[in-house]
Design an enzyme around this catalytic site. Structure first.
Site, PDB file in Angstrom:
ATOM      1  N   GLU A  64     -45.310 -24.865 -43.868  1.00  0.00           N
ATOM      2  CA  GLU A  64     -44.698 -24.033 -42.821  1.00  0.00           C
ATOM      3  C   GLU A  64     -43.393 -23.364 -43.223  1.00  0.00           C
ATOM      4  O   GLU A  64     -43.110 -22.245 -42.790  1.00  0.00           O
ATOM      5  CB  GLU A  64     -44.468 -24.871 -41.547  1.00  0.00           C
ATOM      6  CG  GLU A  64     -45.730 -25.178 -40.764  1.00  0.00           C
ATOM      7  CD  GLU A  64     -46.438 -26.449 -41.201  1.00  0.00           C
ATOM      8  OE1 GLU A  64     -46.106 -26.968 -42.286  1.00  0.00           O
ATOM      9  OE2 GLU A  64     -47.317 -26.917 -40.472  1.00  0.00           O
ATOM     10  N   GLY A 100     -51.187 -27.381 -39.476  1.00  0.00           N
ATOM     11  CA  GLY A 100     -51.844 -28.042 -38.347  1.00  0.00           C
ATOM     12  C   GLY A 100     -53.074 -28.845 -38.748  1.00  0.00           C
ATOM     13  O   GLY A 100     -53.474 -29.765 -38.034  1.00  0.00           O
ATOM     14  N   GLU A 153     -51.717 -32.030 -39.916  1.00  0.00           N
ATOM     15  CA  GLU A 153     -51.170 -32.679 -38.711  1.00  0.00           C
ATOM     16  C   GLU A 153     -52.270 -33.299 -37.846  1.00  0.00           C
ATOM     17  O   GLU A 153     -52.119 -34.402 -37.332  1.00  0.00           O
ATOM     18  CB  GLU A 153     -50.347 -31.653 -37.914  1.00  0.00           C
ATOM     19  CG  GLU A 153     -49.059 -31.295 -38.653  1.00  0.00           C
ATOM     20  CD  GLU A 153     -48.335 -30.092 -38.067  1.00  0.00           C
ATOM     21  OE1 GLU A 153     -48.984 -29.036 -37.872  1.00  0.00           O
ATOM     22  OE2 GLU A 153     -47.137 -30.205 -37.778  1.00  0.00           O
ATOM     23  N   ALA A 211     -52.552 -23.950 -38.088  1.00  0.00           N
ATOM     24  CA  ALA A 211     -52.520 -23.150 -36.872  1.00  0.00           C
ATOM     25  C   ALA A 211     -52.746 -21.693 -37.260  1.00  0.00           C
ATOM     26  O   ALA A 211     -52.493 -21.304 -38.411  1.00  0.00           O
ATOM     27  CB  ALA A 211     -51.183 -23.322 -36.174  1.00  0.00           C
TER      28      ALA A 211
HETATM   29  N1  CAA Z   1     -54.423 -18.753 -39.823  1.00  0.00           N
HETATM   30  C1  CAA Z   1     -55.198 -17.656 -39.666  1.00  0.00           C
HETATM   31  N2  CAA Z   1     -56.149 -17.284 -40.548  1.00  0.00           N
HETATM   32  C2  CAA Z   1     -56.313 -18.059 -41.637  1.00  0.00           C
HETATM   33  C3  CAA Z   1     -55.554 -19.223 -41.852  1.00  0.00           C
HETATM   34  C4  CAA Z   1     -54.582 -19.569 -40.882  1.00  0.00           C
HETATM   35  N3  CAA Z   1     -53.817 -20.681 -40.975  1.00  0.00           N
HETATM   36  N4  CAA Z   1     -55.933 -19.762 -43.020  1.00  0.00           N
HETATM   37  C5  CAA Z   1     -56.915 -18.981 -43.512  1.00  0.00           C
HETATM   38  N5  CAA Z   1     -57.152 -17.963 -42.672  1.00  0.00           N
HETATM   39  C6  CAA Z   1     -58.129 -16.875 -42.840  1.00  0.00           C
HETATM   40  C7  CAA Z   1     -57.649 -15.836 -43.820  1.00  0.00           C
HETATM   41  O1  CAA Z   1     -56.757 -14.922 -43.206  1.00  0.00           O
HETATM   42  C8  CAA Z   1     -58.953 -15.212 -44.241  1.00  0.00           C
HETATM   43  O2  CAA Z   1     -59.360 -14.326 -43.227  1.00  0.00           O
HETATM   44  P1  CAA Z   1     -60.026 -12.893 -43.633  1.00  0.00           P
HETATM   45  O3  CAA Z   1     -61.289 -13.260 -44.365  1.00  0.00           O
HETATM   46  O4  CAA Z   1     -60.278 -12.256 -42.308  1.00  0.00           O
HETATM   47  O5  CAA Z   1     -59.038 -12.209 -44.486  1.00  0.00           O
HETATM   48  C9  CAA Z   1     -59.914 -16.373 -44.233  1.00  0.00           C
HETATM   49  O6  CAA Z   1     -59.319 -17.391 -43.425  1.00  0.00           O
HETATM   50  C10 CAA Z   1     -60.156 -16.955 -45.611  1.00  0.00           C
HETATM   51  O7  CAA Z   1     -58.877 -17.268 -46.158  1.00  0.00           O
HETATM   52  P2  CAA Z   1     -58.387 -16.764 -47.601  1.00  0.00           P
HETATM   53  O8  CAA Z   1     -59.050 -15.481 -47.947  1.00  0.00           O
HETATM   54  O9  CAA Z   1     -56.902 -16.816 -47.608  1.00  0.00           O
HETATM   55  O10 CAA Z   1     -59.013 -17.926 -48.515  1.00  0.00           O
HETATM   56  P3  CAA Z   1     -58.447 -18.450 -49.900  1.00  0.00           P
HETATM   57  O11 CAA Z   1     -59.485 -19.352 -50.443  1.00  0.00           O
HETATM   58  O12 CAA Z   1     -57.981 -17.341 -50.745  1.00  0.00           O
HETATM   59  O13 CAA Z   1     -57.165 -19.323 -49.523  1.00  0.00           O
HETATM   60  C11 CAA Z   1     -55.921 -20.928 -48.266  1.00  0.00           C
HETATM   61  C12 CAA Z   1     -57.293 -20.493 -48.767  1.00  0.00           C
HETATM   62  C13 CAA Z   1     -55.039 -21.391 -49.450  1.00  0.00           C
HETATM   63  C14 CAA Z   1     -56.115 -22.115 -47.322  1.00  0.00           C
HETATM   64  C15 CAA Z   1     -55.216 -19.758 -47.548  1.00  0.00           C
HETATM   65  O14 CAA Z   1     -56.117 -19.228 -46.582  1.00  0.00           O
HETATM   66  C16 CAA Z   1     -53.973 -20.159 -46.829  1.00  0.00           C
HETATM   67  O15 CAA Z   1     -52.940 -20.334 -47.456  1.00  0.00           O
HETATM   68  N6  CAA Z   1     -54.027 -20.281 -45.498  1.00  0.00           N
HETATM   69  C17 CAA Z   1     -52.879 -20.552 -44.682  1.00  0.00           C
HETATM   70  C18 CAA Z   1     -52.465 -22.011 -44.798  1.00  0.00           C
HETATM   71  C19 CAA Z   1     -51.214 -22.279 -44.002  1.00  0.00           C
HETATM   72  O16 CAA Z   1     -50.160 -21.759 -44.267  1.00  0.00           O
HETATM   73  N7  CAA Z   1     -51.325 -23.151 -42.975  1.00  0.00           N
HETATM   74  C20 CAA Z   1     -50.225 -23.512 -42.126  1.00  0.00           C
HETATM   75  C21 CAA Z   1     -50.215 -22.635 -40.914  1.00  0.00           C
HETATM   76  S1  CAA Z   1     -48.736 -22.837 -39.977  1.00  0.00           S
HETATM   77  C22 CAA Z   1     -49.030 -24.189 -39.004  1.00  0.00           C
HETATM   78  O17 CAA Z   1     -50.046 -24.829 -39.090  1.00  0.00           O
HETATM   79  C23 CAA Z   1     -47.951 -24.475 -38.038  1.00  0.00           C
HETATM   80  C24 CAA Z   1     -48.043 -25.766 -37.347  1.00  0.00           C
HETATM   81  O18 CAA Z   1     -47.647 -26.783 -37.841  1.00  0.00           O
HETATM   82  C25 CAA Z   1     -48.554 -25.840 -35.983  1.00  0.00           C
END
Ligand code: CAA
Length: 261
Positions: A131, A108, A111, A63
């Site tokens: 999360e 998500g 999920e 998400a």
């Molecule tokens: N939300 C918003 N933006 C996200 C995102 C997310 N979940 N995941 C990645 N992005 C964005 C980054 O902010 C980045 O944007 P910018 O280029 O504008 O900075 C872009 O995507 C590329 O990401 P990274 O630069 O971080 O890429 P990376 O290769 O270094 O890392 C990754 C990849 C490990 C997947 C890392 O992006 C990451 O950890 N993302 C978040 C993963 C996460 O925590 N997901 C769970 C979300 S909570 C949820 O989902 C709740 C639920 O159950 C409903």
């Protein structure tokens, strides 16, 4: 349409979440587009769906954290309900859905893959429910579906630690059905989807319903669900044709496509 593409290949529909700049993260707009695409699937023509993410790197990275960062308790709950309602719609679609997980399937993303019937993934796929590291619980069904798929012990370990796992471990614990080299993922998903589409559609739908609904109740009720659905297949053209084809000992005969009636 917007952040979600839809393509048709014969009797297979391919839904692609297309927001690669944010690794296909699910914000409200993506979720709205996804629901619209799902609602528009022609269930008379399509017999199996594939769900995937755009690009080589990510299926869905979760998400949208930016959007969630300022939500109130009430807004957080409402956001969870939006995702849950759509994922439940995927899970209860009458036709099978295959998740082709082409990279990150986090939060998500993991999920949504679990709301699909079958998960295939590429060798670079990474699954996880990170999360708790963000100060929240999984909110689009992760606490419920992960425990049902891999068992409560493994699910609790993954969710409490927030540890991501690679494709081989996801395969070992039964989270994914198959792992393929990246370039083979979509061809293999299509092959499987077309194989499903070739089977008698009324029977395939009845199998999905029986498995899904049976898992929610005790065995006596579950068996009764199966009996009803088993019975519902009889007298259909597909049942009559499928059985007559088997009983006809003429080995030269070529099987006709099932008609869905
Ligand atoms: N939300 C918003 N933006 C996200 C995102 C997310 N979940 N995941 C990645 N992005 C964005 C980054 O902010 C980045 O944007 P910018 O280029 O504008 O900075 C872009 O995507 C590329 O990401 P990274 O630069 O971080 O890429 P990376 O290769 O270094 O890392 C990754 C990849 C490990 C997947 C890392 O992006 C990451 O950890 N993302 C978040 C993963 C996460 O925590 N997901 C769970 C979300 S909570 C949820 O989902 C709740 C639920 O159950 C409903």
């Amino acid at each position: 349409m917007g952040f979600v593409d839809y393509n048709v290949d014969g009797q297979v529909g391919i839904i692609t979440i297309n927001r690669p700049k944010a690794l296909n993260a699910l914000n409200s707009e993506v979720l709205k587009d996804l629901e619209a695409v799902i609602d528009a699937v022609d269930l008379d023509a399509i017999r199996c769906l594939i769900l995937t993410g755009a690009g080589q790197k990510s299926f869905v990275a979760g998400a949208d954290i930016g959007e969630m960062s300022t939500l109130t308790k009430e807004e957080g709950e409402a956001f969870g309900k939006i995702g849950n309602d759509i994922f439940r719609k995927i899970e209860t679609l009458p036709i099978p859905v295959i998740a082709a997980v082409n990279g990150f399937a986090l939060g998500g993303g993991c999920e949504i893959s679990m709301s699909c019937d079958i998960r295939l993934c590429s060798e670079n796929a990474i699954f996880g429910q990170p999360e708790v590291g963000l100060g929240i619980t999984p909110g689009f069904g992760g606490t419920q579906r992960l425990a049902r798929i891999v068992g409560p012990g493994k699910a609790k370990q993954l969710i409490y630690t927030g540890r991501n796992i690679k494709a081989p471990e996801a395969y070992r614990i039964g989270l994914v059905n198959e792992v393929y080299p990246a370039e083979e993922l979509m061809p293999q998903a299509l092959k499987m989807a077309k194989g499903i589409a070739k089977q008698a559609p009324i029977a395939v739908r009845a199998c999905k319903k029986a498995i899904n609904e049976g898992l929610e109740v005790g065995m006596d009720e579950a068996i009764a669900i199966e009996e009803k659905l088993f019975g519902s297949c009889f007298e259909t053209e597909d049942q009559k044709y499928g059985m007559a084809f088997f009983l006809d000992k003429n080995k030269e005969k070529v099987k006709e496509p099932f008609k869905n009636c």
